[in-house]
Design a protein around this motif. Structure first.
Motif, short mmCIF file in Angstrom:
data_model
loop_
_atom_site.label_atom_id
_atom_site.label_comp_id
_atom_site.label_asym_id
_atom_site.label_seq_id
_atom_site.Cartn_x
_atom_site.Cartn_y
_atom_site.Cartn_z
N ASP A 119 0.88 -1.17 0.00
CA ASP A 119 0.00 0.00 0.00
C ASP A 119 0.91 1.22 0.00
O ASP A 119 1.59 1.50 0.99
CB ASP A 119 -0.87 -0.08 1.27
N GLY A 122 -0.86 6.62 -2.11
CA GLY A 122 -1.82 7.26 -1.22
C GLY A 122 -2.09 8.74 -1.47
O GLY A 122 -2.24 9.51 -0.53
N ASN A 124 -4.17 12.15 -2.41
CA ASN A 124 -5.53 12.54 -2.05
C ASN A 124 -6.21 13.22 -3.23
O ASN A 124 -5.70 14.20 -3.76
CB ASN A 124 -5.49 13.45 -0.83
N HIS A 159 -4.25 3.09 -3.04
CA HIS A 159 -5.07 3.52 -1.91
C HIS A 159 -5.27 5.04 -1.83
O HIS A 159 -4.77 5.73 -0.94
CB HIS A 159 -4.51 2.99 -0.59
N TYR A 310 -10.64 7.55 8.98
CA TYR A 310 -9.47 6.97 8.33
C TYR A 310 -9.20 5.54 8.84
O TYR A 310 -8.95 4.63 8.05
CB TYR A 310 -8.29 7.90 8.65
N ASP A 314 -9.38 1.90 6.81
CA ASP A 314 -8.23 1.00 6.79
C ASP A 314 -8.60 -0.40 7.26
O ASP A 314 -8.09 -1.40 6.73
CB ASP A 314 -7.06 1.57 7.59
N GLN A 338 2.57 8.83 10.59
CA GLN A 338 1.33 8.04 10.68
C GLN A 338 1.54 6.78 11.52
O GLN A 338 0.68 5.89 11.53
CB GLN A 338 0.84 7.67 9.28
N1 ARG Z 1 -4.03 9.29 1.78
C1 ARG Z 1 -3.19 9.13 2.93
C2 ARG Z 1 -2.40 10.41 3.20
O1 ARG Z 1 -2.26 11.26 2.36
C3 ARG Z 1 -2.22 7.99 2.78
C4 ARG Z 1 -2.84 6.62 2.65
C5 ARG Z 1 -1.95 5.53 3.16
N2 ARG Z 1 -2.56 4.23 3.12
C6 ARG Z 1 -3.45 3.76 3.99
N3 ARG Z 1 -3.97 2.55 3.82
N4 ARG Z 1 -3.83 4.45 5.04
O2 ARG Z 1 -1.90 10.55 4.29
#
Ligand code: ARG
Length: 564
Positions: A119, A122, A124, A159, A310, A314, A338
């Protein structure tokens, strides 16, 4: 694999002396003294309650006896208090390289095939890709290639963050601005998202309205779904273009929104296990354990207004991945910050039991900083968009040498990729690093251009000569030659370390070392005008080295330009 061969020889010597144990051999940490060493006399001494000096001497003598034709060693010496130092024979070195050359997979260690779900990426939806998204794409792509190269199966998912508050904000703007669906363009998103994001930070009421739109979108509001689809299409098209430029690809283009259809099932399973607790109207999963030293807040599964978060998406994504792809491992490549989020998600999924037999890993990485040591920004303090970054790097590279401006566009793009990727991937991923465009673009130093230049230069020699053999003889002609050959034999160690630690920098390190040795070799050994036998041997060696370099660069998603 020379280490494997040497371990077997050493093991036999230890065995013959009455020590029936597994024996380890490592690359020498004193290359001025020897090529390889074995420090296990210490281990054996402890196990057998003996003096390591006696054991070391005994085993060293046995080794010499076993190798009385000097096939393996030029020299074996025992160094007090317990080191067995080995200088290996030229014949052994060439034999091992020959095995690598004859095998289609460089005679690397074989693994039991497993499935790795990766994954990364990511991005947005509705927000332009910026420097912050670079590392996950570059590191993730490289890890995928490394894992495949080692012999495993991978499934990769981009993702997308495609169902979060930013979408509600842009839908709000579209409506406020009185636009129709066809008016939603990339330029509009580029302008609308930052505007809304600023407004929402300042105005709580608008922010609440955007949150409500987001919630209604998730609940299936028809109008919002239509607008969302268009935003998605425009945005994802652009995201795909950038990934294509970076040679980063995914098997699956799923996103947070795809998890929603699984949420009812997930909720049901979690309820059966009594894992969802009420907390001020919200539903949470406790993930604390008794021996936690640090703060471990619960995972919030559903907010009091009914919205999912979030962590919920997940968990839903894990549900889908486990059921559809049955992976042995799921790896998440994101910013280190994260870490807590993934710790919560992993703990919740273990309590749930769905990942009982699955290894979950969060592979975090550090920040890309500017020369001031703070996150890389434009002069006006905005985040740097990737398109702009690529342009800047291209200009920097062109400025380093007069003739660079005449290079083909395709080659320049390859260089831009090499500059960015080699600068990034040479760092241990957890480390922050300073993005110094001029330094990275220079052909001198530990840079992408240096690596590619080395490759292209060797290739030129090879193109001017005709290779007519495919077997190495027993000779090595001088120290520069020997150093290069020994380095080739380190391949397996670097690949397996990069794989086991999920750290591509080991491969970048190896590529760089190999290039340095190639350049030294080249400067000291002139190939043209040599007697034919020796020339052919060196051509064979260089042909193999360059083939390997190309393969390794591919693991970092770096291509070779047609000329430089
Ligand atoms: N979209 C998220 C971000 O910009 C990252 C995603 C990462 N992957 C996941 N399965 N949470 O922080």
């Amino acid at each position: 694999m020379i280490l494997k061969t040497l371990k077997e020889v050493l093991k036999e010597a230890f065995n013959n002396c009455g020590y029936n144990e597994d024996i380890n051999v490592i690359v020498s940490n004193r290359p001025d003294l020897c090529d390889y060493q074995c420090d296990d006399a210490f281990k054996i001494a402890k196990l057998y309650h003996k003096n390591p000096i006696l054991i070391g001497e005994e085993v060293t003598n046995k080794l010499k006896e076993l190798d009385n034709f000097n096939f393996y060693f030029k020299e074996v010496t025992f160094v007090k208090p317990g080191f067995i130092n080995m200088v290996v024979s030229d014949e052994l070195i060439n034999n091992e390289i020959q095995k690598m050359m004859d095998d289609e997979h460089f005679n690397l260690e074989k693994v039991k095939k497993e499935t790795y779900f990766l994954d990364y990426g990511g991005p947005n939806v509705a927000k332009p890709l910026h420097v912050g998204h670079l590392r996950t794409a570059i590191i993730g792509e490289s890890l995928k290639r490394i894992i495949n190269f080692v012999g495993h199966k991978t499934v990769s998912d981009v993702h997308l963050g495609d169902y979060g508050l930013q979408i509600g904000e842009v839908i709000y703007a579209v409506k406020e601005d009185g636009l129709s669906i066809d008016d939603i363009t990339l330029e509009y998103l580029d302008e609308a998202y930052p505007r809304m994001s600023k407004i929402c930070k300042e105005n709580e009421e608008i922010m609440q309205r955007c949150a409500l739109i987001t919630k209604e979108l998730q609940d299936g509001n028809k109008e919002y779904q239509e607008i969302w689809k268009k935003i998605y299409e425009v945005s994802v098209n652009d995201i795909k273009r950038i990934y294509e430029y970076l040679d980063v690809s995914f098997d699956l283009w799923e996103g947070e929104s795809d998890g929603y259809k699984y949420i009812p099932n997930v909720t049901e399973e979690l309820n059966k296990l009594n894992l969802l607790k009420d907390s001020e109207g919200a539903k949470i999963i406790e993930v604390k354990t008794e021996d936690d030293k640090k703060e471990m807040p619960p995972l919030i599964y559903q907010k009091s207004n009914g919205a999912y978060l979030y962590g919920t998406t997940d968990l839903a994504a894990i549900y889908e991945r486990v059921n559809e792809y049955n992976p042995n491992h799921i790896l998440y490549i994101t910013d280190l910050r994260q870490g807590l989020h993934f710790e919560q998600v992993f703990r919740a999924s273990k309590k749930w039991g769905i990942t009982k037999d699955i290894n979950l890993e969060h592979l975090g990485y550090g920040t890309v900083n500017g020369s001031d040591g703070k996150p890389f920004k434009t002069r006006s303090g905005d985040t740097v968009k990737l398109d702009g970054l690529f342009k800047q790097v291209k200009e920097a590279f062109i400025s380093t040498k007069e003739t660079n401006k005449d290079m083909k566009d395709e080659d320049l793009d390859i260089l831009v990729n090499a500059i960015i990727k080699f600068a990034d991937l040479q760092n241990n991923r957890e480390k922050d690093y300073i993005f110094d465009i001029l330094k990275f673009s220079n052909v001198v130093g530990k840079t992408g251009p240096y690596i590619l230049y080395t490759y292209v230069r060797i290739n030129k020699i090879l193109n001017n000569e005709k290779l007519q053999i495919n077997k190495l003889n027993n000779e090595i002609y001088n120290k520069f030659d020997r150093d290069l050959r020994l380095k080739l034999l380190d391949l397996n160690t670097y690949i397996m370390t990069a794989f086991n630690e999920r750290r591509p920098h080991h491969i970048a390190e190896y590529i760089y070392d190999l290039c340095v040795l190639c350049n030294i070799f080249y400067q000291n050994n002139h190939i043209t005008g040599l007697e034919e036998d020796k020339k052919q041997q060196w051509l064979l060696l260089l042909t193999f080295t360059n083939k390997l370099l190309k393969e390794l660069l591919n693991l970092l998603a770096i291509k070779i330009p047609s000329e430089m």
